[in-house]
Design an enzyme around this catalytic site. Structure first.
Site, PDB file in Angstrom:
ATOM      1  N   HIS A  34      57.404 -55.789  18.469  1.00  0.00           N
ATOM      2  CA  HIS A  34      57.255 -56.409  19.787  1.00  0.00           C
ATOM      3  C   HIS A  34      56.450 -57.711  19.685  1.00  0.00           C
ATOM      4  O   HIS A  34      56.792 -58.714  20.311  1.00  0.00           O
ATOM      5  CB  HIS A  34      56.519 -55.466  20.742  1.00  0.00           C
ATOM      6  CG  HIS A  34      57.208 -54.165  21.011  1.00  0.00           C
ATOM      7  ND1 HIS A  34      56.692 -52.967  20.608  1.00  0.00           N
ATOM      8  CD2 HIS A  34      58.365 -53.873  21.649  1.00  0.00           C
ATOM      9  CE1 HIS A  34      57.488 -51.983  20.989  1.00  0.00           C
ATOM     10  NE2 HIS A  34      58.522 -52.503  21.624  1.00  0.00           N
ATOM     11  N   LYS A 146      66.844 -55.270  15.544  1.00  0.00           N
ATOM     12  CA  LYS A 146      66.813 -53.847  15.189  1.00  0.00           C
ATOM     13  C   LYS A 146      67.774 -53.056  16.075  1.00  0.00           C
ATOM     14  O   LYS A 146      68.447 -52.149  15.624  1.00  0.00           O
ATOM     15  CB  LYS A 146      65.398 -53.303  15.332  1.00  0.00           C
ATOM     16  CG  LYS A 146      65.346 -51.830  15.130  1.00  0.00           C
ATOM     17  CD  LYS A 146      63.949 -51.344  14.906  1.00  0.00           C
ATOM     18  CE  LYS A 146      63.943 -49.853  14.752  1.00  0.00           C
ATOM     19  NZ  LYS A 146      64.240 -49.177  16.025  1.00  0.00           N
ATOM     20  N   SER A 182      58.896 -48.947  14.999  1.00  0.00           N
ATOM     21  CA  SER A 182      59.507 -48.378  16.195  1.00  0.00           C
ATOM     22  C   SER A 182      58.434 -47.559  16.892  1.00  0.00           C
ATOM     23  O   SER A 182      57.600 -46.925  16.227  1.00  0.00           O
ATOM     24  CB  SER A 182      60.683 -47.460  15.810  1.00  0.00           C
ATOM     25  OG  SER A 182      60.996 -46.609  16.901  1.00  0.00           O
TER      26      SER A 182
END
Ligand code: AMP
Length: 275
Positions: A34, A146, A182
């Site tokens: 992020h 991703k 993740s």
């Protein structure tokens, strides 16, 4: 940094911004993946807005909506330290009124791969992203490669609905051991994480085979399947596709993707290689 939780306040804030706006939609539990999107947006735009919203409509009935990792305080601090201008953290009630207009994903791209295993997933993604785009009206929106299928379907939404927004796909960020970051990685036990490493290792192997000149998909797939046949790793797919997510027989530079989805323990993991 502004922390905004209502549609009304978000609208008012957006009206005050006269220069370029970059937008990074997330479900929170922010990590380095992020952060790389946020960094790119800050570099490209005068203002960056991050949304943190665990979107119920993209979770299937038996998926982990309730258990999805949430850490708002940490996320807000991280956004502030990264130089974000505003975070938008709406409640489910603020975002949804109940009986709503929804979008169906394209039949060819929306119900294969992730969409085959999770048939309601992309309708939920399109619904929430379109609502966020309408509200925030960004010039650019940042998504991770991703989630390859997600980026491609969102690019198609922009194109099909004539939305004046540029989707910026950002490279996959990996942890030191190679596993793609993740939010769901925290579910993995140390033993499961070790098993999960087969996924990035396979991607690395495939990269090497391609560098050696192998372009035939059947050959690459059988090499990949060998790497991925491993106790404790339940493979959903390991497949080479073009950017329309159609089957291909040979890979082409800049036009092909190798996509993997697998379950380790209770955790579903996805990863891919943009060729
Ligand atoms: P999520 O919070 O999981 O919905 O992800 C929000 C955005 O971050 C999506 O566009 C993801 O593709 C992106 N993202 C998640 N993990 C990574 C990663 N490891 N590298 C780059 N982008 C990522």
């Amino acid at each position: 940094m502004k922390v905004i939780s209502t549609i009304k306040e978000m609208r008012e804030y957006r009206l005050c911004l006269t220069q370029s706006v970059g937008f990074v939609p997330t479900m929170g539990a922010l990590h380095k993946g992020h952060q790389s999107l946020i960094k790119q947006s800050i570099q490209d735009n005068a203002h960056t807005i991050v949304s943190i919203f665990v979107n119920p409509t993209q979770f299937g009935a038996n998926e982990d909506f309730d258990a999805y990792p949430r850490d708002l305080e940490k996320d807000i601090t991280l956004c502030e330290q990264s130089g974000v201008d505003a975070v938008f953290i709406p409640s489910v009630e603020e975002m949804y009124c109940g009986d709503e207009i929804t979008l169906n994903p394209p039949k060819k791209m929306g119900y294969v791969l992730e969409g085959f295993d999770r048939p309601t997933h992309f309708a939920g993604v399109l619904q929430v992203v379109l609502k966020l785009f309408s509200l925030i009206q960004p010039h650019r929106a940042y998504f991770g490669q991703k989630d390859a299928q997600q980026v491609l379907i969102l690019q198609k939404m922009i194109s099909d609905l004539f939305l004046p927004i540029v989707i910026v796909p950002c490279p996959i960020v990996r942890d030191d051991d190679g596993l793609a970051f993740s939010s769901r990685n925290i579910y993995l036990s140390p033993k499961e994480r070790e098993i999960a490493l087969r996924i990035p290792q396979t991607i690395q192997r495939v990269r090497t085979y391609i560098a050696q000149g192998i372009t035939q998909v059947s050959q690459l797939e059988s090499l990949a399947f060998k790497e991925l046949s491993y106790d404790g790793l339940m493979l959903f797919y390991a497949t080479f596709r073009n950017h329309q997510l159609e089957y291909i027989t040979h890979i082409e530079q800049g036009k092909s993707i190798f996509l993997i989805a697998a379950k380790v323990g209770k955790t579903r993991l996805i990863d891919n290689l943009w060729i």
